[in-house]
Design a protein around this motif. Structure first.
Motif, PDB file in Angstrom:
ATOM      1  N   HIS A  27       0.814  -1.221   0.000  1.00 16.64           N
ATOM      2  CA  HIS A  27       0.000   0.000   0.000  1.00 16.64           C
ATOM      3  C   HIS A  27       0.844   1.266   0.000  1.00 16.64           C
ATOM      4  O   HIS A  27       0.305   2.373  -0.144  1.00 16.64           O
ATOM      5  N   LYS A 132      -7.335   5.460   2.857  1.00 19.51           N
ATOM      6  CA  LYS A 132      -6.321   6.166   2.077  1.00 19.51           C
ATOM      7  C   LYS A 132      -6.737   7.606   1.794  1.00 19.51           C
ATOM      8  O   LYS A 132      -5.900   8.514   1.805  1.00 19.51           O
ATOM      9  N   ILE A 422       0.531   3.127   4.615  1.00 19.88           N
ATOM     10  CA  ILE A 422      -0.506   4.086   4.231  1.00 19.88           C
ATOM     11  C   ILE A 422       0.015   5.515   4.344  1.00 19.88           C
ATOM     12  O   ILE A 422      -0.343   6.392   3.539  1.00 19.88           O
TER      13      ILE A 422
END
Length: 460
Positions: A27, A132, A422
């Protein structure tokens, strides 16, 4: 739809096993082509907006990168389609940036902090999509507050950590306990360390109690007298010309009559104690500017007021994630059901309707004046960090109602690996947002200059 039949420990292991398919570190990178034209993506929705308000939308978005991000949910949804997904669906808010959280008063007179915007909500979306967008908004807000990149990254990571920790705590509760869990704002003040945020939340509580509403220019004011009316405050609040074409008017009585039928019988009875007296257009938010939104003034025989907001519901920007995310039903109903799924205590007048003349679909709710002030007002580092973490915990609670908290907690784990990934994504997207904002400013400045040149040439 998430069907949970196995034990918490089994679901935790299932979530943990998903790391093999989608490693948490995956991610961190912003994937996809960032050469896409953000300005062109924004312009796609212009034909569906009130033409006279489209320039106002762009004017608001041009203020700074954070304002741009607020109005660019469609752009980010397009970008998120290229990002890795875990396979743990929730009812997503779809536009979970920092300013789409707020405070409101429940019928029991409790002041809750919750997700507060559902225009883009959609079921069956990976939990990372909302997270996100929230983390990216934290980083962009820190940029706009002129904080360092190190602080911006730390705040984004702290926000994800708050989400992760709260999701882990919720995973230990029963489904009923999760459903009834809430973020009580007055209790939050007792655990928040930052003095700046404490003062800010105390002000929010005072406003939520109804103090100072008359001083807020964003809330409709009434012309006093025997026949109360909403005061015009163009360009944000003004009366419609009912002689205009169908796309510039709204037959309020007919539309609200259809809305009434979507309410439960007890709410219908309560609404029947009020009579519609006035209707005015109200420009809202940043991304929603130009969509059709009105405020209806309803009064009792003693002139006690109820304001109902009727807001156009269009297709969710999350449909840009892929073909499987299409929603085929009434868009107003989509918003209503999403809000009821995610909020701890939904608006008692929440319903939906349609204008047969224009074909527009709407949802209806009580007009609230309950939101936290602009990010610029909580630009102090400690206050912004505390507020962002509060939003992270709130988003976890909202997701746990529809998703599988044990599996989500299992995937995220107990270390800071997921938080760090993230946060890296958030920083990359914040940099991209700065670029996209500059592109919008340049495009609109050139367009304005071109129009001025054309006007001068015509005059000559």
């Amino acid at each position: 739809m998430v069907v949970i039949l196995s034990s918490r420990s089994e679901r935790f292991k299932q979530g943990k096993a998903l790391r093999h398919k989608t490693p948490r570190e995956a991610h961190a990178e912003l994937k996809g082509s960032m050469s896409r034209d953000a300005v062109a993506l924004l312009a796609k929705s212009d034909p569906d907006r009130v033409p006279e308000l489209v320039p106002e939308r762009y004017a608001r978005m041009m203020l700074n990168p954070f304002a741009f991000l607020r109005g660019a949910a469609a752009v980010m949804a397009t970008d998120l389609a290229a990002q890795p997904m875990v396979g743990l669906p929730v009812q997503a808010g779809g536009d979970s940036h920092l300013m789409n959280f707020g405070a409101f008063v429940t019928p029991e007179d409790n002041i809750l902090f919750d997700v507060n915007d559902f225009d883009e909500t959609l079921p069956g979306v990976d939990f990372t999509v909302d997270l996100k967008r929230l983390a990216a908004s934290v980083a962009v807000a820190a940029f706009s507050a002129e904080l360092s990149k190190k602080q911006a990254r730390a705040f984004a990571a702290e926000t994800v950590k708050a989400y992760r920790w709260h999701m882990a705590a919720l995973a230990k509760l029963s489904p009923l306990e999760i459903w009834h869990s809430r973020i009580d704002l007055e209790q939050e003040i007792d655990v928040i360390g930052g003095g700046g945020l404490r003062r800010k939340l105390a002000g929010v509580i005072a406003k939520a109690r109804g103090e100072g509403l008359s001083k807020d220019d964003n809330f409709p004011h009434l012309v006093s007298g025997d026949d109360p009316k909403i005061v015009d405050k163009p360009p944000t609040i003004f009366h419609l010309d009912q002689k205009a074409d169908a796309h510039h008017r709204l037959r309020g009585e007919r539309v609200f009559a259809a809305y009434r039928k979507t309410l439960m019988p007890d709410r219908q009875r309560l609404l029947d104690r009020f009579t519609m007296k006035d209707l005015a257009f109200k420009a809202v938010g940043v991304g929603s500017v130009g969509t059709f939104c009105c405020v209806g003034l309803f009064l009792t025989g003693d002139n006690e007021a109820l304001f109902l907001q009727i807001k156009q519901a269009q297709n969710s920007v999350l449909e840009r994630l892929g073909s499987k995310y299409g929603y085929k039903g009434h868009q107003g109903r989509r918003v209503v059901e999403g809000q009821q799924m995610m909020q701890a205590a939904s608006d008692m007048f929440l319903g939906y309707t349609q204008d047969e003349d224009s074909g527009r679909q709407f949802y209806v709710r009580t007009l609230k004046n309950r939101r936290l002030g602009g990010v610029s007002e909580i630009s102090e580092a400690e206050a912004l960090s505390g507020y962002a973490q509060l939003c992270g915990r709130t988003l976890a609670r909202a997701h746990a109602r529809s998703g599988d908290p044990a599996a989500i907690a299992g995937y995220m784990g107990k270390s800071e690996v997921f938080d760090d990934a993230i946060a890296s994504f958030a920083m990359a997207y914040a940099d991209q947002t700065v670029v996209d904002h500059a592109a919008l400013v340049k495009a609109k400045t050139l367009a304005k200059g071109g129009k001025s040149t054309a006007k001068k040439a015509k005059a000559a």
